[in-house]
Design a protein around this motif. Sequence first.
Motif, PDB file in Angstrom:
ATOM      1  N   THR A 150       0.858  -1.185   0.000  1.00  0.00           N
ATOM      2  CA  THR A 150       0.000   0.000   0.000  1.00  0.00           C
ATOM      3  C   THR A 150       0.897   1.240   0.000  1.00  0.00           C
ATOM      4  OG1 THR A 150      -1.641  -1.171   1.306  1.00  0.00           O
ATOM      5  CG2 THR A 150      -1.803   1.230   1.279  1.00  0.00           C
ATOM      6  N   VAL A 151       0.624   2.161  -0.912  1.00  0.00           N
ATOM      7  CA  VAL A 151       1.385   3.419  -0.944  1.00  0.00           C
ATOM      8  C   VAL A 151       0.409   4.548  -0.658  1.00  0.00           C
ATOM      9  CG1 VAL A 151       2.879   4.943  -2.296  1.00  0.00           C
ATOM     10  CG2 VAL A 151       2.936   2.472  -2.712  1.00  0.00           C
ATOM     11  N   CYS A 152       0.719   5.352   0.349  1.00  0.00           N
ATOM     12  CA  CYS A 152      -0.128   6.517   0.603  1.00  0.00           C
ATOM     13  C   CYS A 152       0.735   7.774   0.653  1.00  0.00           C
ATOM     14  CB  CYS A 152      -0.948   6.347   1.874  1.00  0.00           C
ATOM     15  SG  CYS A 152      -0.024   5.810   3.293  1.00  0.00           S
ATOM     16  N   ARG A 153       0.096   8.904   0.529  1.00  0.00           N
ATOM     17  CA  ARG A 153       0.841  10.172   0.458  1.00  0.00           C
ATOM     18  C   ARG A 153       0.031  11.269   1.127  1.00  0.00           C
ATOM     19  NH1 ARG A 153      -0.392  13.584  -4.951  1.00  0.00           N
ATOM     20  NH2 ARG A 153      -2.546  12.939  -5.202  1.00  0.00           N
ATOM     21  N   VAL A 154       0.563  12.476   1.095  1.00  0.00           N
ATOM     22  CA  VAL A 154      -0.142  13.642   1.632  1.00  0.00           C
ATOM     23  C   VAL A 154      -0.518  14.497   0.419  1.00  0.00           C
ATOM     24  CG1 VAL A 154       0.021  15.602   3.204  1.00  0.00           C
ATOM     25  CG2 VAL A 154       1.341  13.523   3.660  1.00  0.00           C
ATOM     26  N   PRO A 155      -1.745  14.349  -0.071  1.00  0.00           N
ATOM     27  CA  PRO A 155      -2.068  14.953  -1.364  1.00  0.00           C
ATOM     28  C   PRO A 155      -1.979  16.474  -1.366  1.00  0.00           C
ATOM     29  CG  PRO A 155      -4.047  14.049  -0.330  1.00  0.00           C
ATOM     30  CD  PRO A 155      -2.897  13.649   0.529  1.00  0.00           C
ATOM     31  N   ALA A 156      -2.390  17.081  -0.270  1.00  0.00           N
ATOM     32  CA  ALA A 156      -2.347  18.555  -0.237  1.00  0.00           C
ATOM     33  C   ALA A 156      -2.107  18.949   1.199  1.00  0.00           C
ATOM     34  CB  ALA A 156      -3.678  19.110  -0.709  1.00  0.00           C
ATOM     35  N   TYR A 157      -1.073  19.723   1.443  1.00  0.00           N
ATOM     36  CA  TYR A 157      -0.871  20.135   2.835  1.00  0.00           C
ATOM     37  C   TYR A 157      -0.911  21.626   2.962  1.00  0.00           C
ATOM     38  CZ  TYR A 157       3.715  19.299   0.745  1.00  0.00           C
ATOM     39  OH  TYR A 157       4.776  19.232  -0.109  1.00  0.00           O
ATOM     40  N   SER A 158      -0.148  22.306   2.133  1.00  0.00           N
ATOM     41  CA  SER A 158      -0.323  23.750   2.069  1.00  0.00           C
ATOM     42  C   SER A 158       0.081  24.212   0.691  1.00  0.00           C
ATOM     43  CB  SER A 158       0.509  24.464   3.125  1.00  0.00           C
ATOM     44  OG  SER A 158       0.433  25.860   2.866  1.00  0.00           O
ATOM     45  N   PRO A 159      -0.900  24.334  -0.206  1.00  0.00           N
ATOM     46  CA  PRO A 159      -0.548  24.881  -1.520  1.00  0.00           C
ATOM     47  C   PRO A 159      -0.023  26.308  -1.384  1.00  0.00           C
ATOM     48  CG  PRO A 159      -2.944  24.738  -1.258  1.00  0.00           C
ATOM     49  CD  PRO A 159      -2.336  24.049  -0.084  1.00  0.00           C
TER      50      PRO A 159
ATOM     51  N   GLY B  28       0.081  23.537 -15.237  1.00  0.00           N
ATOM     52  CA  GLY B  28      -0.427  22.725 -14.126  1.00  0.00           C
ATOM     53  C   GLY B  28      -1.227  23.605 -13.191  1.00  0.00           C
ATOM     54  N   THR B  29      -2.558  23.461 -13.256  1.00  0.00           N
ATOM     55  CA  THR B  29      -3.415  24.304 -12.409  1.00  0.00           C
ATOM     56  C   THR B  29      -4.159  23.439 -11.398  1.00  0.00           C
ATOM     57  OG1 THR B  29      -5.092  24.248 -14.149  1.00  0.00           O
ATOM     58  CG2 THR B  29      -3.689  26.206 -14.048  1.00  0.00           C
ATOM     59  N   GLY B  30      -3.385  22.629 -10.674  1.00  0.00           N
ATOM     60  CA  GLY B  30      -3.927  21.884  -9.539  1.00  0.00           C
ATOM     61  C   GLY B  30      -3.956  22.811  -8.333  1.00  0.00           C
ATOM     62  N   GLN B  31      -3.793  22.205  -7.157  1.00  0.00           N
ATOM     63  CA  GLN B  31      -3.901  22.989  -5.909  1.00  0.00           C
ATOM     64  C   GLN B  31      -2.932  24.181  -5.891  1.00  0.00           C
ATOM     65  OE1 GLN B  31      -5.651  21.560  -3.121  1.00  0.00           O
ATOM     66  NE2 GLN B  31      -5.653  19.380  -3.522  1.00  0.00           N
ATOM     67  N   ILE B  32      -1.655  23.888  -6.183  1.00  0.00           N
ATOM     68  CA  ILE B  32      -0.635  24.940  -6.063  1.00  0.00           C
ATOM     69  C   ILE B  32      -0.754  25.940  -7.212  1.00  0.00           C
ATOM     70  CG2 ILE B  32       1.859  25.382  -6.017  1.00  0.00           C
ATOM     71  CD1 ILE B  32       2.145  22.542  -4.732  1.00  0.00           C
TER      72      ILE B  32
END
Length: 336
Positions: A95-104, A153-157
Amino acid sequence: MRVAVFATKPYDERYLTAANERGEHGHDLTFFETRLTSATAPLADGHDAVCAFVNDDLGATTLQHLHHLGVSTVALRASGFNNTDLLTADRLGLTVCRVPAYSPYAVAEHTLSLLLALNRKIHRAWNRVREHNFALNGLLGFDINDKTVGIIGTGQIGRVFARIMHGLGCHILAYDPYPSDEITALGGEYVGLSDLFRRSDIISLHTPLTPETYHLINGLAIAQMKDGVVLLNTSRGALVETVSAIEGLKSGKIGALGLDVYEEEGDLFFEDLSDQVLRDDVFSRLLTFPNVVVTGHQAFFTDEAMAHIAETTLSNLSNLETGEGEVHTIGPEMLG
Ligand code: NAI
């Protein structure tokens, strides 16, 4: 869970320990300073999970070692996952997990810092004033107001950066296979990459590193850009072909370059190498330009982001254990 935390700096230990106690996660954390590689993987023996950072090597060989040791989970304390072989992890049942958004905000604001420093030559002015040199020659900047900013790239950040630049009076051009209404609401326009290269005064990269985006900014791309373009990369080093950027700087095509990431940063960043000779000639060349500012992958490094990273990393593990709550897992589907 018994968690082997790799590439630990004192600040990682501080934030993870605080979150572990505060959130009552109760994980058993073992901190290792060394990076995770196939050679250091045996340190994870006796642990259920490894916790890794951006320059840890989670390629096939390391993952096979971890699997063999009985490790079942890889918890990335980052959003980027280009260092992880997701196909192999999937095949091994890890299982691989991550922190998708912490502080854009942390990353977008650092991108702005690079832009403002480069434009108004703050790095040079700071040195000059310390030498009692108050001359202004060479410090000329430009008004950011009314300039065109190309955001790839217009994701969170990327979206937070777009809002900031809109606030400064800029026109926004954007490129992303998945357009966001937030950009169009700012008066921004989605265009093709060539169009963005041709029309932007400032270009900022906010895409993940994937096989598709590797060396997105190469000689051909740079040739299409405006003379004197300001190029900013706070995403992943290998989005930019560094030798081509150096050629662009030498010819004047690139007017300023702001980097928080570098394609060969794994052997450099996050370490104090001040008493060593740098063996990376490409990186050393970058440092010779007066119109280049490099920071060592610090864009994420704010109090808020560190606290959020620690909490989400440990929550991922706790929720995996209990089978309740959200776990930010990633798999081969993320490769597009
Ligand atoms: P995100 O997943 O919210 O946004 C990424 C965006 O890139 C998405 O909208 C996606 O559609 C777009 N994209 C994917 N492939 C593309 C392509 N070929 N061309 C154009 N756009 C494409 O990710 P987020 O949170 O905005 O982060 C962006 C990147 O920033 C991360 O992948 C990571 O590499 C980097 N980062 C850097 C940090 C630092 O400290 N310097 C800290 C955190 C993230």
